[in-house]
Design a protein around this motif. Structure first.
Motif, PDB file in Angstrom:
ATOM      1  N   HIS A 121       4.134   4.680 -30.107  1.00  0.00           N
ATOM      2  CA  HIS A 121       4.980   5.174 -29.172  1.00  0.00           C
ATOM      3  C   HIS A 121       4.539   4.804 -27.899  1.00  0.00           C
ATOM      4  O   HIS A 121       3.339   4.918 -27.574  1.00  0.00           O
ATOM      5  CB  HIS A 121       4.914   6.694 -29.320  1.00  0.00           C
ATOM      6  N   VAL A 122       5.464   4.607 -27.167  1.00  0.00           N
ATOM      7  CA  VAL A 122       5.244   4.062 -25.480  1.00  0.00           C
ATOM      8  C   VAL A 122       5.749   5.298 -24.789  1.00  0.00           C
ATOM      9  O   VAL A 122       6.878   5.797 -24.935  1.00  0.00           O
ATOM     10  CB  VAL A 122       5.841   2.864 -25.370  1.00  0.00           C
ATOM     11  N   SER A 123       4.897   5.640 -23.772  1.00  0.00           N
ATOM     12  CA  SER A 123       5.415   6.638 -22.823  1.00  0.00           C
ATOM     13  C   SER A 123       6.403   6.370 -21.846  1.00  0.00           C
ATOM     14  O   SER A 123       6.506   4.777 -21.561  1.00  0.00           O
ATOM     15  CB  SER A 123       4.264   7.188 -22.038  1.00  0.00           C
ATOM     16  N   PRO A 124       6.995   7.260 -21.123  1.00  0.00           N
ATOM     17  CA  PRO A 124       7.948   6.523 -20.045  1.00  0.00           C
ATOM     18  C   PRO A 124       7.024   5.912 -18.947  1.00  0.00           C
ATOM     19  O   PRO A 124       5.951   6.158 -19.077  1.00  0.00           O
ATOM     20  CB  PRO A 124       8.507   7.926 -19.411  1.00  0.00           C
ATOM     21  N   VAL A 125       7.695   4.859 -18.247  1.00  0.00           N
ATOM     22  CA  VAL A 125       6.705   4.339 -17.152  1.00  0.00           C
ATOM     23  C   VAL A 125       6.845   5.065 -15.945  1.00  0.00           C
ATOM     24  O   VAL A 125       7.663   5.786 -15.247  1.00  0.00           O
ATOM     25  CB  VAL A 125       7.457   2.805 -16.864  1.00  0.00           C
ATOM     26  N   GLY A 126       5.706   5.312 -15.325  1.00  0.00           N
ATOM     27  CA  GLY A 126       5.738   5.854 -13.975  1.00  0.00           C
ATOM     28  C   GLY A 126       4.979   5.046 -12.995  1.00  0.00           C
ATOM     29  O   GLY A 126       4.650   3.878 -13.196  1.00  0.00           O
ATOM     30  N   ARG A 127       5.389   5.437 -11.607  1.00  0.00           N
ATOM     31  CA  ARG A 127       5.069   4.551 -10.517  1.00  0.00           C
ATOM     32  C   ARG A 127       4.232   5.041  -9.703  1.00  0.00           C
ATOM     33  O   ARG A 127       4.404   6.439  -9.368  1.00  0.00           O
ATOM     34  CB  ARG A 127       6.390   4.294  -9.742  1.00  0.00           C
ATOM     35  N   THR A 128       3.085   4.581  -9.023  1.00  0.00           N
ATOM     36  CA  THR A 128       2.169   5.148  -8.310  1.00  0.00           C
ATOM     37  C   THR A 128       2.037   4.285  -7.162  1.00  0.00           C
ATOM     38  O   THR A 128       2.431   3.346  -7.027  1.00  0.00           O
ATOM     39  CB  THR A 128       0.925   5.425  -8.909  1.00  0.00           C
ATOM     40  N   ARG A 129       1.021   4.746  -6.235  1.00  0.00           N
ATOM     41  CA  ARG A 129       0.580   4.021  -5.155  1.00  0.00           C
ATOM     42  C   ARG A 129      -0.700   4.302  -4.551  1.00  0.00           C
ATOM     43  O   ARG A 129      -1.376   5.552  -4.914  1.00  0.00           O
ATOM     44  CB  ARG A 129       1.628   4.313  -4.085  1.00  0.00           C
ATOM     45  N   THR A 130      -1.596   3.380  -4.345  1.00  0.00           N
ATOM     46  CA  THR A 130      -2.687   3.541  -3.631  1.00  0.00           C
ATOM     47  C   THR A 130      -2.487   3.644  -1.996  1.00  0.00           C
ATOM     48  O   THR A 130      -1.665   3.113  -1.606  1.00  0.00           O
ATOM     49  CB  THR A 130      -3.849   2.141  -3.719  1.00  0.00           C
ATOM     50  N   ALA A 131      -3.572   4.272  -1.442  1.00  0.00           N
ATOM     51  CA  ALA A 131      -3.454   4.610   0.074  1.00  0.00           C
ATOM     52  C   ALA A 131      -3.897   3.322   0.656  1.00  0.00           C
ATOM     53  O   ALA A 131      -4.450   2.305   0.373  1.00  0.00           O
ATOM     54  CB  ALA A 131      -4.520   5.507   0.484  1.00  0.00           C
ATOM     55  N   PRO A 132      -3.621   3.035   1.892  1.00  0.00           N
ATOM     56  CA  PRO A 132      -4.130   1.914   2.471  1.00  0.00           C
ATOM     57  C   PRO A 132      -5.438   2.112   2.932  1.00  0.00           C
ATOM     58  O   PRO A 132      -6.201   2.987   2.687  1.00  0.00           O
ATOM     59  CB  PRO A 132      -3.441   2.101   4.159  1.00  0.00           C
ATOM     60  N   GLU A 133      -5.934   0.810   3.243  1.00  0.00           N
ATOM     61  CA  GLU A 133      -7.402   0.678   3.595  1.00  0.00           C
ATOM     62  C   GLU A 133      -7.752   1.866   4.438  1.00  0.00           C
ATOM     63  O   GLU A 133      -7.131   2.205   5.546  1.00  0.00           O
ATOM     64  CB  GLU A 133      -7.635  -0.627   4.514  1.00  0.00           C
ATOM     65  N   PRO A 134      -9.107   2.074   4.329  1.00  0.00           N
ATOM     66  CA  PRO A 134      -9.490   3.431   5.495  1.00  0.00           C
ATOM     67  C   PRO A 134      -9.347   3.267   6.834  1.00  0.00           C
ATOM     68  O   PRO A 134      -8.953   4.296   7.559  1.00  0.00           O
ATOM     69  CB  PRO A 134     -10.856   3.834   4.937  1.00  0.00           C
ATOM     70  N   TRP A 135      -9.281   2.030   7.420  1.00  0.00           N
ATOM     71  CA  TRP A 135      -9.517   1.738   8.981  1.00  0.00           C
ATOM     72  C   TRP A 135      -8.077   1.262   9.328  1.00  0.00           C
ATOM     73  O   TRP A 135      -7.822   1.073  10.437  1.00  0.00           O
ATOM     74  CB  TRP A 135     -10.421   0.610   8.999  1.00  0.00           C
ATOM     75  N   ALA A 136      -7.098   1.264   8.241  1.00  0.00           N
ATOM     76  CA  ALA A 136      -5.846   0.758   8.733  1.00  0.00           C
ATOM     77  C   ALA A 136      -4.675   2.143   8.980  1.00  0.00           C
ATOM     78  O   ALA A 136      -4.402   2.995   8.134  1.00  0.00           O
ATOM     79  CB  ALA A 136      -5.050  -0.032   7.753  1.00  0.00           C
ATOM     80  N   ILE A 137      -3.835   1.840   9.824  1.00  0.00           N
ATOM     81  CA  ILE A 137      -2.634   2.614   9.975  1.00  0.00           C
ATOM     82  C   ILE A 137      -1.768   2.598   8.947  1.00  0.00           C
ATOM     83  O   ILE A 137      -1.161   3.588   8.364  1.00  0.00           O
ATOM     84  CB  ILE A 137      -1.939   2.509  11.211  1.00  0.00           C
ATOM     85  N   GLY A 138      -1.415   1.188   8.491  1.00  0.00           N
ATOM     86  CA  GLY A 138      -0.260   0.773   7.195  1.00  0.00           C
ATOM     87  C   GLY A 138       0.933   1.192   7.848  1.00  0.00           C
ATOM     88  O   GLY A 138       1.303   1.538   8.931  1.00  0.00           O
ATOM     89  N   SER A 139       1.847   1.311   7.044  1.00  0.00           N
ATOM     90  CA  SER A 139       3.018   1.311   7.097  1.00  0.00           C
ATOM     91  C   SER A 139       3.390   2.877   7.340  1.00  0.00           C
ATOM     92  O   SER A 139       2.643   3.892   6.874  1.00  0.00           O
ATOM     93  CB  SER A 139       4.092   0.654   6.153  1.00  0.00           C
ATOM     94  N   ASP A 140       4.637   3.186   7.757  1.00  0.00           N
ATOM     95  CA  ASP A 140       4.967   4.850   7.719  1.00  0.00           C
ATOM     96  C   ASP A 140       4.848   5.535   6.569  1.00  0.00           C
ATOM     97  O   ASP A 140       5.175   4.786   5.323  1.00  0.00           O
ATOM     98  CB  ASP A 140       6.422   4.808   8.487  1.00  0.00           C
ATOM     99  N   LEU A 141       4.481   6.598   6.154  1.00  0.00           N
ATOM    100  CA  LEU A 141       4.387   7.404   5.129  1.00  0.00           C
ATOM    101  C   LEU A 141       5.476   8.265   5.124  1.00  0.00           C
ATOM    102  O   LEU A 141       5.523   9.364   5.947  1.00  0.00           O
ATOM    103  CB  LEU A 141       3.013   8.134   5.141  1.00  0.00           C
ATOM    104  N   THR A 142       6.239   8.305   3.854  1.00  0.00           N
ATOM    105  CA  THR A 142       7.184   9.386   3.606  1.00  0.00           C
ATOM    106  C   THR A 142       6.528  10.412   2.376  1.00  0.00           C
ATOM    107  O   THR A 142       6.068   9.866   1.372  1.00  0.00           O
ATOM    108  CB  THR A 142       8.291   8.729   2.714  1.00  0.00           C
ATOM    109  N   MET A 143       6.370  11.799   2.925  1.00  0.00           N
ATOM    110  CA  MET A 143       5.730  12.441   2.010  1.00  0.00           C
ATOM    111  C   MET A 143       6.730  13.767   1.985  1.00  0.00           C
ATOM    112  O   MET A 143       7.206  14.282   3.021  1.00  0.00           O
ATOM    113  CB  MET A 143       4.351  12.917   2.744  1.00  0.00           C
ATOM    114  N   CYS A 144       6.839  14.032   0.807  1.00  0.00           N
ATOM    115  CA  CYS A 144       7.668  15.417   0.521  1.00  0.00           C
ATOM    116  C   CYS A 144       6.688  16.663  -0.035  1.00  0.00           C
ATOM    117  O   CYS A 144       5.948  16.084  -0.658  1.00  0.00           O
ATOM    118  CB  CYS A 144       8.762  15.118  -0.450  1.00  0.00           C
ATOM    119  N   PHE A 145       6.992  17.642   0.377  1.00  0.00           N
ATOM    120  CA  PHE A 145       6.212  18.887  -0.383  1.00  0.00           C
ATOM    121  C   PHE A 145       7.070  19.921  -0.905  1.00  0.00           C
ATOM    122  O   PHE A 145       8.142  20.119  -0.259  1.00  0.00           O
ATOM    123  CB  PHE A 145       5.079  19.284   0.719  1.00  0.00           C
ATOM    124  N   ALA A 146       6.730  20.691  -1.642  1.00  0.00           N
ATOM    125  CA  ALA A 146       7.386  21.535  -2.252  1.00  0.00           C
ATOM    126  C   ALA A 146       6.559  22.969  -2.916  1.00  0.00           C
ATOM    127  O   ALA A 146       5.410  22.694  -2.966  1.00  0.00           O
ATOM    128  CB  ALA A 146       8.168  21.055  -3.635  1.00  0.00           C
TER     129      ALA A 146
END
Length: 501
Positions: A121-146
């Motif tokens: 059996h194969v699970s559904p596929v999930g998408r995830t993401r690592t954070a930027p390097e600690p010293w980097a601003i990186g791109s804008d962050l979209t965060m939702c909360f509930a």
């Protein structure tokens, strides 16, 4: 030398039964979906729980009483042509066959895809993401909360709409599940009695995780989770239950165990009896630091018997909502922070919320208003540390709020030193309505928004501003509602205070 056959497999010195002669092949065990959480710049947590019969009354999901090897893969593409990590994790009966995988050495600021395999059996596929390097601003962050999702009181459409906003990160601020038994007025049937035993809590979590909208929201982005009260019992405070209960310690331990089993948490959060360290710090590059708090496990009992009160004891200098160790940890985090935005992910209303005319204030003893000295120490802490921008995120109250955090709550003209965003419930309280508490807004001019509709909050953090969109649904007692933006605010870098858009 032990031979490895289809009937046995040696992993880490443990002999495991596998699908073969004499071992029954599992039905599809991935009925609860997949999830990821607690990202760092080089790693993340991957989660699933095996449960071919997810709502069995024993809470064990229809799994056999044996250790099961779970194969996992992490790839740079959704078709798994570029697999970067793979391995085997053991799903054990004593952990309800939950799996917490912690791949590391990943590339910073990258999108990844993951899946699990068991018995073909194969699970559904999930998408995830690592954070930027600690010293980097990186791109804008979209965060939702509930927060506040009662299975019986409505459909989890808000989770689906949240997922459709394509967030990089999701925060859940408590009341992920509710302990109560079914009510006649419920829109959906809640299984099992009021949760008190480990089997009860496992069953309740499993029923929630069977919801397709919740599974979808877990599958699109990593989550940071903290609990409030209903994951255990209404308005509990450290070792004090809402009502006298000689078995509360056992109930608390059971709730903690089930919570860990069903959340994408690192192994360091594994509970030890009635203790579980949930407060932690997650950095999103140099753009944001998330200080995830636990305002239940270490707090003093609510002052004056809880509820809305005019209560002198709320101002006692010794009262704490965080406990001494967590408070020291948080204040140290403020002093060390070099982030553009410091975000407190926590549970209960932080700003003052008076609801009584006249010189005396009537405040909620379950919120930070019941722990005035504790709130003052935290607020002074970020001011004294010269934190660049402080944003407090809150759930609990089943209503959207937006508020300025003041330096002195007895002086409405005092300077604004931070911002609080409060998300309404996903379903708790049913459909909600458009009634606005005008008295509350008049008595608390620092509160800029109040709405009793259901929904969530979408934020976008950049180097120059933080934008908050308060998303609402017109109904939840039937599925399929569309989400609209009720109101938006912007907080500018180095300029605390809400600016309507």
């Amino acid at each position: 030398m032990t031979s490895v056959t289809r009937r046995s497999l040696i992993i880490g010195g443990v002999a495991l039964a596998t699908a073969g002669a004499g071992v029954a092949k599992l039905d599809n065990p991935f009925t609860l979906g997949v999830a990821s959480g607690d990202p760092s710049h080089d790693g993340v947590v991957l989660w699933t729980r095996l449960a071919p019969k997810p709502v069995n009354e024993d809470g064990l999901g229809g799994m056999p009483n044996r250790v099961v090897p779970v194969h996992w893969e992490l790839a740079e593409d959704e078709r798994f042509r570029r697999v970067v990590r793979r391995g085997v994790e053991l799903a054990r009966p004593q952990s309800a066959h939950s799996v917490h995988v912690e791949p590391f050495g990943l590339r910073a600021g990258r999108e990844y895809f993951y899946r699990f395999r068991v018995d073909g059996h194969v699970s559904p596929v999930g998408r995830t993401r690592t954070a930027p390097e600690p010293w980097a601003i990186g791109s804008d962050l979209t965060m939702c909360f509930a927060s506040c999702a009662h299975f019986g009181e409505g459909y989890f459409t808000a989770y689906r709409r949240l997922a459709e906003d394509d967030p990089d990160l999701v925060l859940h601020l408590g009341d992920y599940q509710y302990e109560y038994a079914a009510k006649a007025s419920d829109a959906r049937v809640v299984l099992g009695p009021e949760t008190r035993t480990l089997a009860d809590y496992r069953l309740r979590h499993a029923q929630y995780k069977t919801d397709a909208d919740l599974q979808f929201a877990h599958s699109v982005a990593p989550w940071l989770v903290v609990w409030d009260d209903h994951e255990t019992e209404n308005n509990w405070a450290d070792e004090v239950p809402e009502q006298p209960d000689p078995d509360f310690a056992a109930r608390r331990a059971a709730a903690f165990q089930a919570y860990y089993e069903n959340m994408p948490l690192r192994r360091g959060a594994r509970p030890n009896g009635i203790d579980m360290q949930l407060y932690r710090r997650v950095r999103w590059g140099n753009l944001a630091t998330f200080h995830m708090l636990d305002t239940r496990q270490y707090r003093d009992d609510q002052a004056c018997g809880d509820g809305w009160k005019t209560c002198a004891d709320a101002g006692s200098p010794t009262r704490t909502i965080t406990g001494a160790a967590q408070e020291a940890w948080l204040l140290d985090g403020f002093r060390r922070s070099r982030s553009r935005w410091d975000v407190l992910g926590q549970q209960v209303f932080f700003a003052e919320r008076d609801r009584k005319d006249g010189p005396e204030k009537e405040l909620s003893m379950d919120s930070w208003d019941g722990y005035l000295a504790s709130r003052d120490r935290i607020t002074r802490g970020w001011v004294d540390a010269r934190v660049r921008n402080t944003v407090v995120l809150t759930g609990d109250v089943h209503a959207h709020y937006a508020a300025d955090v003041k330096a002195d709550w007895n002086d409405p003209a005092s300077r604004t030193v931070g911002t609080e965003l409060v998300c309404t419930s996903v379903t708790s309280g049913g459909d909600g309505n458009d009634t606005v508490d005008q008295t509350q807004l008049r008595l608390n001019p620092h509160i800029k928004l109040h709405s009793r509709r259901r929904g969530y909050v979408r934020t976008r953090f950049s180097s120059s501003e933080m934008r908050a969109d308060f998303r609402t649904l017109p109904f939840v007692r039937t599925p399929g509602a569309e989400a609209v933006t009720l109101k938006s605010f912007v907080v500018e870098d180095r300029n605390p205070g809400l600016n309507p858009v």
